[in-house]
Write an enzyme that holds these catalytic residues in place. Structure first.
Site, PDB file in Angstrom:
ATOM      1  N   ASP A  10       0.867  -1.179   0.000  1.00  0.00           N
ATOM      2  CA  ASP A  10       0.000   0.000   0.000  1.00  0.00           C
ATOM      3  C   ASP A  10       0.911   1.238   0.000  1.00  0.00           C
ATOM      4  O   ASP A  10       2.135   1.117  -0.125  1.00  0.00           O
ATOM      5  CB  ASP A  10      -1.022  -0.035   1.158  1.00  0.00           C
ATOM      6  N   CYS A  67       3.130  -3.075   4.019  1.00  0.00           N
ATOM      7  CA  CYS A  67       2.311  -1.907   4.372  1.00  0.00           C
ATOM      8  C   CYS A  67       3.068  -1.136   5.455  1.00  0.00           C
ATOM      9  O   CYS A  67       4.286  -1.293   5.575  1.00  0.00           O
ATOM     10  CB  CYS A  67       0.896  -2.313   4.784  1.00  0.00           C
ATOM     11  N   THR A  69       2.892  -1.360   8.833  1.00  0.00           N
ATOM     12  CA  THR A  69       3.350  -2.241   9.909  1.00  0.00           C
ATOM     13  C   THR A  69       3.504  -3.689   9.472  1.00  0.00           C
ATOM     14  O   THR A  69       4.091  -4.491  10.205  1.00  0.00           O
ATOM     15  CB  THR A  69       2.325  -2.233  11.061  1.00  0.00           C
ATOM     16  N   HIS A 100       8.568 -24.719   9.663  1.00  0.00           N
ATOM     17  CA  HIS A 100       7.459 -25.329  10.416  1.00  0.00           C
ATOM     18  C   HIS A 100       6.082 -24.991   9.855  1.00  0.00           C
ATOM     19  O   HIS A 100       5.156 -25.782  10.011  1.00  0.00           O
ATOM     20  CB  HIS A 100       7.507 -24.880  11.887  1.00  0.00           C
ATOM     21  N   HIS A 135       5.025 -31.391  10.771  1.00  0.00           N
ATOM     22  CA  HIS A 135       4.393 -30.079  10.575  1.00  0.00           C
ATOM     23  C   HIS A 135       3.269 -30.098   9.551  1.00  0.00           C
ATOM     24  O   HIS A 135       2.367 -29.279   9.620  1.00  0.00           O
ATOM     25  CB  HIS A 135       5.452 -29.046  10.167  1.00  0.00           C
TER      26      HIS A 135
HETATM   27  C1  RB5 Z   1      -1.789   2.934   6.504  1.00  0.00           C
HETATM   28  O1  RB5 Z   1      -1.703   4.155   7.158  1.00  0.00           O
HETATM   29  C2  RB5 Z   1      -1.567   1.803   7.481  1.00  0.00           C
HETATM   30  O2  RB5 Z   1      -2.656   1.679   8.324  1.00  0.00           O
HETATM   31  C3  RB5 Z   1      -1.317   0.506   6.741  1.00  0.00           C
HETATM   32  O3  RB5 Z   1      -0.226   0.654   5.905  1.00  0.00           O
HETATM   33  C4  RB5 Z   1      -0.961  -0.692   7.591  1.00  0.00           C
HETATM   34  O4  RB5 Z   1       0.100  -0.415   8.447  1.00  0.00           O
HETATM   35  C5  RB5 Z   1      -2.066  -1.357   8.269  1.00  0.00           C
HETATM   36  O5  RB5 Z   1      -1.894  -2.351   8.983  1.00  0.00           O
END
Ligand code: RB5
Length: 148
Positions: A10, A67, A69, A100, A135
């Protein structure tokens, strides 16, 4: 034999995605980049669903999602039957997630880890084989527990 992989992000993963694409190409991977292609705000579930379809249809064995996080991408990816996604910020988890759990999607958070750690994780994740043995039945148990 050429190895191929699909990658998506994203807006919050766009910069790291480009670095990972460069790295994959250096490792002689043929890379399909499904976007997004700039930092305009976009919705990560759409990219995750699009990428996962390419894996469940067997067009690709593995994919990478980035993304902010890595969390949103991994949650969305793990909703798809046949997908085992790991959000990873360390090399040990990357290794065991392959040995695993036979993970087929690797997720990163651009706001969480740096480029060089992400590349090390990527390398280990790509080069580590699933161990099957005990596994495999556990993975099948997960598949069986998913509601249609
Ligand atoms: C976008 O701001 C952020 O929410 C997205 O990239 C991601 O980290 C969501 O989990």
């Amino acid at each position: 034999m050429n190895k191929k992989i699909v990658i998506g992000c994203d807006h919050a993963g766009f910069i790291l995605k480009n670095k990972i694409i460069e790295f994959l190409k250096e490792k002689n991977y043929i890379v399909e980049d499904i976007g997004c292609y700039n930092t305009d705000s976009t919705d990560y579930p759409l990219i995750a669903q699009q990428l996962c379809k390419k894996i469940t249809s067997k067009e690709y064995e593995k994919g990478i999602l980035i993304c902010g996080t890595g969390i949103g991408m991994s949650i969305a990816a793990n909703k798809v039957k046949g997908i085992r996604a790991v959000v990873c910020s360390d090399t040990t988890s990357a290794k065991f997630s392959r040995q695993h759990n036979n993970t087929n999607v690797l997720c990163f958070g651009q706001r969480i880890i740096g480029e060089y750690l992400a590349k090390d994780i990527c390398e280990i994740w790509l080069d580590t084989e699933f161990q099957k043995e005990r596994h495999l039945k556990r993975i099948l148990m997960i598949e069986d527990s998913i509601d249609e």
